[in-house]
Scaffold this active site. Structure first.
Site, PDB file in Angstrom:
ATOM      1  N   ALA A 101      22.923  93.764  56.376  1.00 31.33           N
ATOM      2  CA  ALA A 101      23.522  94.985  55.825  1.00 31.33           C
ATOM      3  C   ALA A 101      22.539  96.131  56.010  1.00 31.33           C
ATOM      4  O   ALA A 101      21.363  95.910  56.341  1.00 31.33           O
ATOM      5  CB  ALA A 101      23.823  94.801  54.332  1.00 31.33           C
ATOM      6  N   LYS A 102      22.997  97.330  55.804  1.00 30.11           N
ATOM      7  CA  LYS A 102      22.088  98.485  55.828  1.00 30.11           C
ATOM      8  C   LYS A 102      22.675  99.562  54.931  1.00 30.11           C
ATOM      9  O   LYS A 102      23.898  99.651  54.759  1.00 30.11           O
ATOM     10  CB  LYS A 102      21.959  99.021  57.259  1.00 30.11           C
ATOM     11  CG  LYS A 102      20.717  99.840  57.480  1.00 30.11           C
ATOM     12  CD  LYS A 102      19.493  98.962  57.678  1.00 30.11           C
ATOM     13  CE  LYS A 102      18.256  99.769  57.954  1.00 30.11           C
ATOM     14  NZ  LYS A 102      17.117  98.907  58.300  1.00 30.11           N
ATOM     15  N   GLY A 103      21.800 100.396  54.392  1.00 31.69           N
ATOM     16  CA  GLY A 103      22.253 101.502  53.559  1.00 31.69           C
ATOM     17  C   GLY A 103      21.643 102.804  54.022  1.00 31.69           C
ATOM     18  O   GLY A 103      20.586 102.808  54.667  1.00 31.69           O
TER      19      GLY A 103
END
Ligand code: NAD
Length: 432
Positions: A101-103
């Site tokens: 995931a990434k934010g």
């Protein structure tokens, strides 16, 4: 070619080598959840500003989602999606029990006070709270985020959960269960991989004769520059967002780090000659270089360690280095990589080169879950093993398929991810 398109093409290539069926291909090509949030923050002036952020969860077949959060003015959904996808690949290629995931939050952090940044961090966590957690999705630092922000984010998560949850975030300050190695882990891991790759490629120059240019002098670039310089390599060029300096005799990295700490940037009107004879500085012509020029210098090892898409079809033909260590995510696009590989340039791809950060985050998460603390040398030994194993497995796979290290890493990763999807019954049969 955009970063996301390059990543998608890498996935397609590895999917073809593994002969994945259509359902498996679709599941690894697209993210599972795309979360876009807007949230208000009261500024010091009393006015309210509304920020936009993302958390994109690509695949969780192997375990909880894991990946950093960046604060940057140009960040957008497409960039976060590309980064989330590479996190699935990176985590799987390193054998970690994580999905990817990434934010990101669209903000120029330099324009805000510390209190305002704390509020942005807390409101962002409020906005994504229901979608994250220690068994669900575990964020970490990335560009322009650091242990201080992770401490505030972990505190905000814990406040909402009604109990302290140390393993909800990694890359935290030591006192909150962080690990002492985390800040230097990505640069250190890159160095471990570089040594493996140099040995494999028959590179036979002594470190003192090996010249290195590094673009980006932040967490990753400065750490790697320091380690390489300590190990006797001749680091001849470094840069930050405002440009760089070049001295073919070698730069004094410790001195540059000290000066940068004081001035906030690398001072371009100063020389930092490496060798001192009887305490007297060597005579040198101090040369400033643009970030573009740095990539085209006649060096042995080139390390892009700043931002994505810096080596593209526009400039790849001018790159002279025979070895490229891709520390910045997505620094090379697909066109550039094809052109460079055709010239026998050795490219160590981002998903292998910069995995030291997430591998150390994994060790921090394990420590927090068990309520234990390892010594720094123990963490370093475990990190070495994780990095070397990832490199060896990637190399074996790329040799087997006579393909690039990038395709090798994507193939190792997709093999694991799709095997987990089969084992979970997501693909409806035992074949993928
Ligand atoms: P950082 O914010 O600490 O440092 C970035 C450096 O790049 C700074 O010196 C900055 O001045 C420079 N820079 C910014 N824009 C630039 C531009 N347009 N041209 C040239 N230089 C520019 O970031 P970092 O943590 O060192 O991350 C660098 C890269 O490594 C990013 O691609 C990041 O995603 C990747 N990465 C970082 C980690 C980590 O643990 N920090 C882990 C994996 C990957």
């Amino acid at each position: 070619m955009s970063f996301l398109t390059s990543v998608e093409r890498s996935i397609e290539r590895a999917s073809t080598l593994l002969a994945l069926g259509p359902a498996a291909q679709q599941l690894v090509a697209a993210p599972k959840n795309v979360i876009e949030v807007t949230f208000p923050v009261r500024l010091d002036s009393g006015e309210t500003e509304v920020f936009t952020g993302w958390r994109i969860q690509h695949n969780d077949a192997l375990g909880p989602y894991k990946g950093g959060i960046r604060f940057a003015p140009q960040v957008d959904r497409e960039e976060v999606q590309a980064l989330a996808t590479t996190m699935s690949i990176k985590n799987a290629a390193h054998g970690l029990p994580y999905g990817g995931a990434k934010g990101g939050v669209r903000i120029d952090p330099l324009k805000y006070s510390t209190r305002e940044l704390e509020m942005v961090a807390r409101r962002y966590v409020d906005a994504i709270f229901k979608m994250i957690g220690p068994e669900v999705d575990v964020p970490a630092p990335d560009v322009n985020t650091n242990p201080m922000l992770m401490g505030w984010m972990m505190d905000e998560y814990s406040r909402l959960a009604g109990r302290t949850v140390p393993n909800s975030f990694t890359g935290k300050p030591l006192v909150l269960g962080g690990t002492s190695l985390r800040e230097e882990a990505t640069g250190y891991g890159g160095y471990v991989i570089l040594r493996e790759a140099l040995a494999d490629s028959g590179f036979d120059k002594a470190p003192a004769d090996t010249t290195v240019a590094i673009q980006g002098f932040g967490n990753v670039g400065a750490t790697l520059a320091k380690i390489m310089s300590e190990e006797g390599f001749r680091v001849v060029a470094v840069s930050d967002s405002k440009g760089g300096i070049y001295d073919e005799g070698g730069l004094d990295i410790e001195e540059i780090i000290r000066a940068q700490e004081q001035a906030g940037t690398i001072e371009k009107n100063r020389c930092y000659p490496k060798a001192l004879t009887n305490g007297v500085a060597r005579e040198v012509d101090c040369t400033t270089v643009t970030n573009r020029e740095l990539l085209e210098l006649p060096v042995d090892i080139l390390v892009p360690a700043a931002i994505e898409s810096v080596i593209t079809k526009e400039n790849s033909a001018k790159v002279q280095a025979p070895v490229i260590l891709e520390m910045a995510n997505g620094a090379l696009d697909e066109h550039a990589e094809s052109e460079l590989l055709a010239r026998n340039v050795s490219i160590v791809p981002d998903v292998i080169a910069n995995g030291g950060g997430v591998a150390t985050s994994y060790l921090e998460w394990v420590e927090n879950r068990q309520g234990k603390r390892w010594h720094e040398h123990e963490v370093k030994a475990m990190l070495d093993e994780l990095m070397k194993t990832a490199y060896r497995e990637t190399k074996q796979r790329s040799d087997k398929h006579t393909t690039s290290l990038r395709t090798g890493a994507y193939t190792v990763a997709l093999d694991r991810i799709t095997s987990a999807m089969v084992a979970r019954g997501w693909l409806g049969s035992t074949s993928r």
